[in-house]
Enzyme design. Sequence first.
Site, short mmCIF file in Angstrom:
data_model
loop_
_atom_site.label_atom_id
_atom_site.label_comp_id
_atom_site.label_asym_id
_atom_site.label_seq_id
_atom_site.Cartn_x
_atom_site.Cartn_y
_atom_site.Cartn_z
CE LYS A 193 -12.31 -10.66 -20.58
NZ LYS A 193 -13.56 -9.88 -20.68
CB CYS A 215 5.41 -4.12 0.28
SG CYS A 215 6.26 -2.55 0.05
CE1 TYR A 216 0.96 0.99 5.57
CE2 TYR A 216 -0.61 -0.83 5.50
CZ TYR A 216 -0.21 0.39 6.03
OH TYR A 216 -0.96 1.00 7.00
N GLY A 275 0.84 -1.19 0.00
CA GLY A 275 0.00 0.00 0.00
C GLY A 275 0.87 1.23 0.00
CD GLU A 318 3.09 -8.61 -5.20
OE1 GLU A 318 3.83 -9.33 -4.49
OE2 GLU A 318 2.87 -7.41 -4.93
N GLY A 350 -21.82 -11.38 -27.65
CA GLY A 350 -20.79 -12.14 -28.35
C GLY A 350 -19.43 -11.95 -27.71
CG HIS A 374 6.13 -5.88 -4.31
ND1 HIS A 374 4.83 -5.67 -3.92
CD2 HIS A 374 6.84 -4.82 -3.88
CE1 HIS A 374 4.74 -4.51 -3.30
NE2 HIS A 374 5.95 -3.97 -3.26
CB VAL A 376 -14.76 -13.17 -23.30
CG1 VAL A 376 -14.36 -14.42 -22.54
CG2 VAL A 376 -13.82 -12.94 -24.47
CG ASP A 377 -16.58 -10.81 -19.46
OD1 ASP A 377 -15.70 -11.69 -19.52
OD2 ASP A 377 -16.34 -9.62 -19.18
#
Length: 510
Positions: free
Chosen positions: A366, A82-83, A55, A170, A223, A168, A225-226
Amino acid sequence: MSHQTVIVVDFGGQYNQLIARKVREQNVYCKLIPCSQAAQEIEKEKPIGIIFTGGPNSVYAPNAPKVDKAVYEAGVPILGICYGAQLIAHALGGSVKSAPVREYGRRNISYLGNALFEGMDKDNTCWMSHTDYVDSLPDGFKVIAKTDSCPAAAFADEDRGLYGVQFHPEVVHCSQGNLILRNFLYGVCKATGDWNMGDFVRNQVSALKEKIGNKKILCAFSGGVDSAVAATLVHRAAGDNLTCIFVDHGLLRYKEADEVMRVFAQERGMKVIKADASDEFIGKLSGVRSPERKRKIIGAEFIKVFEREAKKLGKVDYLVQGTIYPDVIESGKDKSAVIKSHHNVGGLPDVVDFDEIIEPLRDLFKDEVRKVGYELGLPAPVVERQPFPGPGLAIRIIGAITPEKIDVLQRADYIFRKELEDSGVAKDIWQYFAVLTNTKSVGVMGDKRTYEYTVALRAVTGVDGMTCDWAHIPYDILSKASNRIVNEVPRVNRIVYDVTSKPPATIEWE
Ligand code: XMP
């Protein structure tokens, strides 16, 4: 649906969604929760682990975000990043201060033996981005990694299952970062890896079957994706009780409407009503040059056509929406998520008589939606479809729209897309399309002077459409696409390639 849960507590860092996605990629379900709600969610969800994100704040700033003390006492392992790491140290009696040397970017790090770093190279590199650091550790903690300028680059109280990493894990630049998250999830939290899309589909279908019974369901089908994945999932549970309305505004890509009908109506037997309203839309757009007016006209017209078709069905019980997890996160809370999803479909819920909204994808990122699409047997062109704006080609034809211009753009765009897809470069590109500029220029074809349209090609790389770079496509591919377009598409004699990033440009030209 029963599966283990990890709570990712959001302290406002830029990589928060990334952390949550990385956890999901390890087949562990997680929820991203604002820090103010952490204690109650942990009480409710009974998570196997907790991750504190980074953060922008300093832990000793007056309004620094924190969590209720109960979170530390829940007996659940915590990994602070981190934070989040500084917060653990600060909250439990250690001290944090401004580091004498700030660290940004790739740094050498030494990992000292610990469950969190199991199987990792001792001398390694990590990704740092901090101005504060942990100066002294709380009782019971020990240092488990260090860099030249950060003596407590990682620390742990193994008995209580509390871990902090100043870097980090990630981000992609942190080598073996995924392994750190995996070690925390599987080694420390004892995850079993029970989150996968095959189970998700089976569980959702059976839950939807129970909920829906014999009730009537309606889906606005674009049409994209979702909406395609949401409708196909609901169709598995509801069969012919689901009706999809697909509004063809005549500004779709080359043969796209036919393709939608082939894949969903013919091959899957889904009830898809195609409302062909091209003439209406093009009529309303006649002579309109302003991009914002085009958008407004198309939005209003879309609702009108949808309402007309929906009225024919009478009252429905459920309206399906393709809301996905980032929409839910961005909207903050469950309540406002609904406002956002109304917004997503341009006010449709206001014109349809229904009892309840169903959002079968609201827990998924997604990439998970795409995996569900494949689980449901949808073809790659549907599942990997690039984002396409609601107003369609209307905002890719600069100036006034005519049927001829739509035809020219559809053909040019189809060739460009096909060349990128066939050459394999498309998979690394966020969006790629052609634009019909309102510039004409002089050319020469078969010894004759021509005065025809200029087509611009646009291809951008990025991850979320917020910022993008122009795609560095190999010249030979651009050359082939350009040659094909000027040879095969009448009324075009010049092709340009857009080499602007966003910002300062936007992805679309209008
Ligand atoms: P820009 O052009 O703002 O686009 O860089 C960012 C993303 O949004 C899409 N886009 C739209 N999508 N209705 C939509 O549904 C719109 O009016 C619209 N305008 C832009 C664009 O394709 C890109 O993915």
